[in-house]
Design a protein around this motif. Structure first.
Motif, mmCIF file in Angstrom:
data_model
loop_
_atom_site.group_PDB
_atom_site.id
_atom_site.type_symbol
_atom_site.label_atom_id
_atom_site.label_comp_id
_atom_site.label_asym_id
_atom_site.label_seq_id
_atom_site.Cartn_x
_atom_site.Cartn_y
_atom_site.Cartn_z
ATOM 1 N N GLU A 173 0.835 -1.193 0.000
ATOM 2 C CA GLU A 173 0.000 0.000 0.000
ATOM 3 C C GLU A 173 0.872 1.246 0.000
ATOM 4 O OE1 GLU A 173 -3.554 0.193 2.598
ATOM 5 O OE2 GLU A 173 -2.875 -1.730 3.398
ATOM 6 N N ASN A 174 0.273 2.382 -0.352
ATOM 7 C CA ASN A 174 0.953 3.660 -0.151
ATOM 8 C C ASN A 174 0.674 4.085 1.288
ATOM 9 O OD1 ASN A 174 2.047 6.169 -0.067
ATOM 10 N ND2 ASN A 174 0.939 6.979 -1.828
ATOM 11 N N ILE A 175 1.551 3.670 2.211
ATOM 12 C CA ILE A 175 1.269 3.914 3.622
ATOM 13 C C ILE A 175 1.440 5.377 4.011
ATOM 14 C CG2 ILE A 175 1.661 1.552 4.391
ATOM 15 C CD1 ILE A 175 4.450 2.423 5.348
ATOM 16 N N ARG A 176 1.953 6.221 3.093
ATOM 17 C CA ARG A 176 1.910 7.659 3.368
ATOM 18 C C ARG A 176 0.463 8.124 3.531
ATOM 19 N NH1 ARG A 176 6.663 9.041 -0.185
ATOM 20 N NH2 ARG A 176 8.261 9.762 1.273
ATOM 21 N N LEU A 177 -0.470 7.364 2.967
ATOM 22 C CA LEU A 177 -1.899 7.666 3.065
ATOM 23 C C LEU A 177 -2.580 6.724 4.047
ATOM 24 C CD1 LEU A 177 -2.590 8.272 -0.734
ATOM 25 C CD2 LEU A 177 -2.104 9.966 1.044
ATOM 26 N N SER A 178 -1.829 6.163 4.965
ATOM 27 C CA SER A 178 -2.279 5.280 6.027
ATOM 28 C C SER A 178 -2.430 3.831 5.534
ATOM 29 C CB SER A 178 -3.596 5.764 6.649
ATOM 30 O OG SER A 178 -3.833 5.103 7.881
ATOM 31 N N GLN A 179 -2.853 2.988 6.444
ATOM 32 C CA GLN A 179 -3.077 1.575 6.149
ATOM 33 C C GLN A 179 -4.576 1.385 5.973
ATOM 34 O OE1 GLN A 179 -1.537 -1.030 9.148
ATOM 35 N NE2 GLN A 179 -2.055 -2.898 8.058
ATOM 36 N N ARG A 180 -4.987 0.860 4.833
ATOM 37 C CA ARG A 180 -6.403 0.887 4.487
ATOM 38 C C ARG A 180 -7.024 -0.484 4.199
ATOM 39 N NH1 ARG A 180 -8.039 6.142 1.800
ATOM 40 N NH2 ARG A 180 -6.527 7.696 2.532
ATOM 41 N N ILE A 181 -6.290 -1.362 3.540
ATOM 42 C CA ILE A 181 -6.896 -2.619 3.088
ATOM 43 C C ILE A 181 -7.198 -3.521 4.276
ATOM 44 C CG2 ILE A 181 -6.530 -4.725 1.727
ATOM 45 C CD1 ILE A 181 -4.840 -3.005 -0.196
ATOM 46 N N GLU A 182 -8.440 -3.999 4.357
ATOM 47 C CA GLU A 182 -8.906 -4.876 5.427
ATOM 48 C C GLU A 182 -8.927 -6.346 5.004
ATOM 49 O OE1 GLU A 182 -10.657 -4.417 8.512
ATOM 50 O OE2 GLU A 182 -10.521 -2.233 8.725
ATOM 51 N N ARG A 183 -9.204 -6.570 3.715
ATOM 52 C CA ARG A 183 -9.387 -7.962 3.276
ATOM 53 C C ARG A 183 -9.232 -8.029 1.763
ATOM 54 N NH1 ARG A 183 -14.243 -11.041 2.643
ATOM 55 N NH2 ARG A 183 -15.402 -9.119 3.108
ATOM 56 N N PHE A 184 -8.549 -9.100 1.287
ATOM 57 C CA PHE A 184 -8.363 -9.263 -0.158
ATOM 58 C C PHE A 184 -8.242 -10.750 -0.477
ATOM 59 C CE2 PHE A 184 -4.076 -9.464 1.456
ATOM 60 C CZ PHE A 184 -3.407 -10.327 0.614
ATOM 61 N N GLU A 185 -8.318 -11.047 -1.762
ATOM 62 C CA GLU A 185 -8.050 -12.397 -2.241
ATOM 63 C C GLU A 185 -7.334 -12.311 -3.577
ATOM 64 O OE1 GLU A 185 -11.607 -14.623 -3.011
ATOM 65 O OE2 GLU A 185 -12.495 -13.076 -4.294
ATOM 66 N N LEU A 186 -6.588 -13.369 -3.884
ATOM 67 C CA LEU A 186 -5.944 -13.519 -5.183
ATOM 68 C C LEU A 186 -6.579 -14.687 -5.901
ATOM 69 C CD1 LEU A 186 -2.237 -13.025 -4.124
ATOM 70 C CD2 LEU A 186 -3.413 -11.629 -5.841
ATOM 71 N N LEU A 187 -6.906 -14.490 -7.164
ATOM 72 C CA LEU A 187 -7.492 -15.544 -7.987
ATOM 73 C C LEU A 187 -6.618 -15.772 -9.204
ATOM 74 C CD1 LEU A 187 -10.066 -13.322 -7.199
ATOM 75 C CD2 LEU A 187 -11.229 -15.514 -7.495
ATOM 76 N N ALA A 188 -6.474 -17.020 -9.596
ATOM 77 C CA ALA A 188 -5.690 -17.388 -10.782
ATOM 78 C C ALA A 188 -6.578 -18.163 -11.742
ATOM 79 C CB ALA A 188 -4.481 -18.222 -10.386
#
Length: 472
Positions: free
Chosen positions: A407-422
């Motif tokens: 993330e661009n942590i200069r703008l704080s920590q934002r992502i709560e949840r994600f997934e990767l799909l192939a």
């Protein structure tokens, strides 16, 4: 109009010194003192200075081993709890000046700081507030004056310092009393003399992960309650005596969640306070010959690295010199293996060959920005768009087992949840599910052959920001 919880949370951002520190990712600890020669973990402060007598001290070997292992810096235990100083402090005779080392003219701090700079490594200092040798300990202001004097010697005599590392050990003096450390005075001294140095653990910049075994949290938040910085609580929870069980303890269940919305919703004061994971390459912090065949296996170092650096923390790995004054051959060999693993695994970012698209995008914030590992450009969505997909496509299938997200942590920590799909023969298939990202998330999974990957952000605070994606 009052801010929403998420709007309030993303206002908390790192300082520039915290950004620089986290970008170092992986660095080393050097535990070396009279304990090395008495075969102990903690000294009593009564040791004769003459016991310190390395026969072949080679700080250049320490620095070179660290560099080969992929480290960005080294922190030296300039004074541990026994009070013995690895530099000729003018405040005590309990130092290298009273030892046979270099005929009483030696200075380990000087030798290592110089060796680090020759290798392009940063140099940091550990100075134990607990001093079991100093007769002023537990007298209040007089001892603080003594401690500040030694701190000033280290901060003014050895060039730029990237980190001052304080632990919370606070034992009793001869009269049964404990010293009440004047932390704010210590911090003021560091800020004045080394303004770019992070103050770690018992300090305002970097927090201890809560154990010494290399264990990590599945969700490591950098936005946490201000009360997490309570140095007296850190000191209370820190190790107070040599205890192998303490060194191997894990994170308690009650400490697993430090920064979720649920934890922070009723907190008035918040801070940016990133975690550091620290452990030793062998069971003890100081060298013991009986542990020469107990060096952590390569697989364990990879696991700790990918869960710490790859889990929004930094990784501090201890390398204890032996009685010769050299890092043991077994430790050096393991470091060399580990450095080779890092270089080989993360050498080629396959994203360079892929096309990129996003289903939603803030104007001027293209997914193309994630190709460069930089905080100067980034991908984002409009405020309120907390679910989005970035799709990566290749002309031919590639093998993938690691995806790095930042993330661009200069703008704080934002992502709560994600997934990767192939994409496989069964269509788009989930290969990884994660929670926080922060500075860096390394998503590791069994290798898959695919010509399409999708990073699906499932939830974020206000809107996600993604500064970099690496595919390996």
């Amino acid at each position: 109009m009052a801010l929403s919880l998420d709007e309030r949370l993303v206002q908390v951002v790192p300082s520039e010194r915290q950004l620089r520190h986290q970008s170092m990712e992986f660095y080393g600890f050097i535990h070396f003192t009279v304990n090395t020669f008495t075969d102990r973990e903690w000294g009593e402060g009564t040791e004769d200075s003459r016991v310190f007598n390395p026969t072949d001290l080679d700080a250049a070997q320490w620095a070179h081993a660290a560099k080969e292992g992929g480290m960005a810096g080294l922190i030296l235990t300039c004074k541990h709890h026994d009070g013995f100083c690895l530099w000729p402090s003018r405040y005590t005779d309990h130092s290298v000046a009273s030892s046979p080392f270099r005929g009483g003219k030696g200075d380990v701090v000087r030798e290592l700081s110089d060796a680090c700079r020759r290798e392009g490594l940063a140099f940091g200092v550990y100075l134990s507030p607990w001093d079991r040798n100093c007769p002023l300990y537990r007298t209040g202001r007089d001892y603080d004056d003594y401690f500040i004097g030694q701190l000033e010697e280290l901060l003014t005599g050895y060039g730029d310092i990237f980190c001052v590392w304080f632990d919370g050990a606070c034992g009793e003096g001869p009269n049964g009393k404990k010293q009440q450390y004047d932390w704010e005075r210590y911090y003021e001294t560091i800020r004045r003399l080394q303004p770019n140095a992070c103050i770690s653990v018992c300090g305002p910049d970097v927090r201890w992960c809560g154990n010494e075994a290399g264990h990590t949290r599945p969700s490591e938040w950098s936005v946490v309650p201000l009360r997490m910085r309570n140095t007296e609580k850190i000191a209370h929870d820190s190790q107070q005596q040599d205890d192998e069980a303490f060194r191997e303890r894990s994170i308690t269940a009650g400490d697993l969640d430090l920064g979720s919305r649920e934890v922070l919703q009723d907190e008035k004061d918040l801070i940016w306070y990133p975690a550091e994971v620290n452990t030793s390459i062998r069971p003890g912090w100081f060298y013991h010959a009986k542990e020469d065949n107990e060096v952590k296996p390569l697989e364990k170092l990879i696991e700790i690295y990918e869960n710490s650096v790859g889990g929004n923390a930094t990784f501090l790995l201890n390398l204890p010199p032996d009685t010769r004054g050299r890092i043991h051959e077994n430790d050096v060999a393991r470091l060399r293996e580990f450095g080779a693993y890092l270089r080989d695994t993360y050498a080629v970012n396959r994203l360079a060959e892929a096309s990129l698209s996003a289903d939603v995008c803030r104007p001027g914030s293209s997914p193309e920005h994630v190709r460069e590992d930089s905080l100067e450009t980034w991908f984002s969505t409009p405020d309120g768009a907390t679910d989005c997909r970035i799709t990566m496509r290749w002309k031919q299938p590639i093998s993938v087992s690691r995806v790095v997200i930042k993330e661009n942590i200069r703008l704080s920590q934002r992502i709560e949840r994600f997934e990767l799909l192939a994409r496989t023969k069964d269509g788009l298939t989930p290969v990884y599910e994660g929670t926080v990202v922060g500075y860096k998330r390394i998503a590791a999974f069994p290798a898959v052959e695919t010509d399409e990957l999708v990073l699906h952000i499932l939830d974020a605070r206000v809107c996600p920001t993604i500064a970099f994606i690496g595919v390996y």
